[in-house]
Design a protein around this motif. Structure first.
Motif: not given
Lengths: 246, 219
Positions: A180-204
């Motif tokens: 599930a982690l891989r599916i979620v992460a791949e989804g996030v990566n596919k949505l990433h462009t040069e016009e948007n930004a992401t903040i990832v909050i994580t413990h690990y």
């Protein structure tokens, strides 16, 4: 895109954020790590406009506008998206009605016409495949009876539907198995462009193997105590918070 | 104040829709014979913000294997007041009754629900349920709920539950974070709140009409 200056915030009179400074440009991915109680979730809640928190000092500029003076729904329509650590179940409100209200609220804000039923369903289908979200789930009430993994995938599905310019992923990896982690992460990566930004909050470190950050910030006791590249997360994994802060 | 009497014959199925009860008392006295089925839908969606509504439903099962279903919903705004009293008496064995009533109360409105359920000493194997759920939309709105169960038979299944709460703030914030205005979010949440009562109508067109009416009331 996002400029946080000396942000202080409290809940029920207790100060949690004690002077956060952070600058994020379009195209960047920032990871925020830190021990329990450091203020990671508070930061995401304050940026999203959760009324439970009070900003006591500082300012936040989002695409040149004063973020803190906007209502939560206006922040969302301006392109700020929060993937909740604990997505809320809303019995009786269908995913379809919920997403249609959200998408059309944003379109109206942008001066675009509402999508009709056909266009909307087509969009749902296209975005659903991105996170392999089952058709059955989008036919149900919002998050009701979803497993932990399904809830997180549903968050990323909503992110895909709303095409935000800034996404904050609050512990999106918690409660996910490795697939599930891989599916979620791949989804996030596919949505990433040069016009948007992401903040990832994580413990690990684990999530950051999949979503590779440009910057890693360590948050402790309401302040960013260290900033580095992706190697900082590896160092943290090795030494622990206590070792890193010595 | 007039009382409407209704006698439901053995095996008969009867559906009553009671709506627009305003400034008067809708009072029904109903008896049910063997194998009869009574379904009542009660809607309190008066537009006028200054009305007082009273609905009194007095129902007695006098024949065995009778079934009674009462579904009700109300949205009270302004200075509206409503008093709903159900009195369901199981006088014979093997009867069934189920009540589901929901109210949303806003502004200075006031709603009262009294649910009397009586199971007579010989009414064994009665299956009776009563549920009342309410949501207060303003700090000045009031709801009084009073379930009264009198059970004199020992081999019965009876349950009742009454809760009064507020709109779920976490759901509201979640929806706002997706760009949905608070008013629209509240409307969606209340549609969800009334959903189970509305679906008992079994007619989508009527359901939609009532949903629109609810939305109008809350604007």
């Amino acid at each position: 895109m996002l400029d946080i200056k000396n942000l202080h915030a409290s809940i029920a009179g207790k100060e949690i954020l004690k002077g956060i400074n952070l600058h994020i440009n379009a195209g960047e991915t920032h990871a925020i790590m830190g021990p329990n109680g450091a203020g990671k979730s508070t930061l995401s809640a304050v940026l999203a406009g959760n009324p439970a928190y009070t900003v006591t000092e500082g300012e936040v500029t989002f695409n040149g506008k004063d973020l803190l003076s906007m209502a939560p729904e206006v922040r969302a329509r301006e392109g700020l998206f929060l993937s909740f650590q604990y997505p809320v179940e809303i019995p009786g409100v269908s995913m379809t009605n919920f997403m249609r209200a959200a998408v059309n609220a944003k379109r109206e804000h942008q001066g675009m016409p509402a999508l009709n039923a056909g266009e909307f369903l087509k969009l749902m289908r296209a975005k659903r495949s991105l996170v392999e979200l089952d058709n059955k789930l989008t036919g149900r009430s919002v998050n009701e009876g979803f497993s932990g993994g399904e809830k997180k995938r549903n968050e990323i599905f909503q992110m895909a539907m709303l095409e935000p310019c800034l996404s904050i992923l609050d512990e999106t990896d918690s409660g996910l198995d490795i697939d599930a982690l891989r599916i979620v992460a791949e989804g996030v990566n596919k949505l990433h462009t040069e016009e948007n930004a992401t903040i990832v909050i994580t413990h690990y470190q684990r999530l950051l193997d999949y979503i590779v950050p440009d910057y890693v910030h360590i948050l402790a006791d309401g302040q960013i105590v260290r900033t580095g590249g992706k190697e900082l997360a590896l160092e943290l994994e090795e030494k622990g918070y206590a070792g890193l802060m010595q | 104040m007039s009382v409407q009497h209704l006698h439901i014959a053995a095996g008969e199925h009867k559906h009553l829709v009671i709506a627009h009860v305003s400034d008067e008392t809708a009072q029904w006295r109903i008896t049910q014979e063997k194998d009869s089925v009574l379904t009542i839908h009660l809607f309190c969606l008066e537009k006028d913000d200054d009305t007082t509504c009273n609905a009194l439903l007095d129902i007695e099962q006098v024949g065995e294997y009778a079934e009674t279903y009462i579904y009700g919903l109300g949205v009270l705004t302004g200075k509206q007041q409503i008093n709903v009293r159900t009195h369901v008496r199981h006088s014979v064995p093997n009867g069934k009754s189920s009540q589901l009533l929901k109210f949303a109360v806003k502004d200075n409105a006031r709603a009262e629900f009294v649910g009397e359920l009586i199971v007579a000493p010989n009414a064994q194997h009665t299956d009776a349920r009563q549920t009342n759920r309410n949501v207060l939309l303003s700090p000045t709105a009031t709801m009084h709920t009073q379930p009264q169960l009198e059970i004199y038979a020992d081999d019965v299944k009876c349950s009742h539950g009454a809760t009064t709460g507020q709109i779920d703030e976490s759901a509201l914030f979640y929806m706002q974070q997706r760009g949905i205005a608070p008013d629209e979010a509240r409307r969606l949440l209340l549609t969800a709140f009334f959903h189970d009562v509305l679906t008992t109508l079994g007619e989508q067109e009527v359901e939609e009409r009532i949903q629109r009416r609810i939305a109008e009331k809350l604007q």
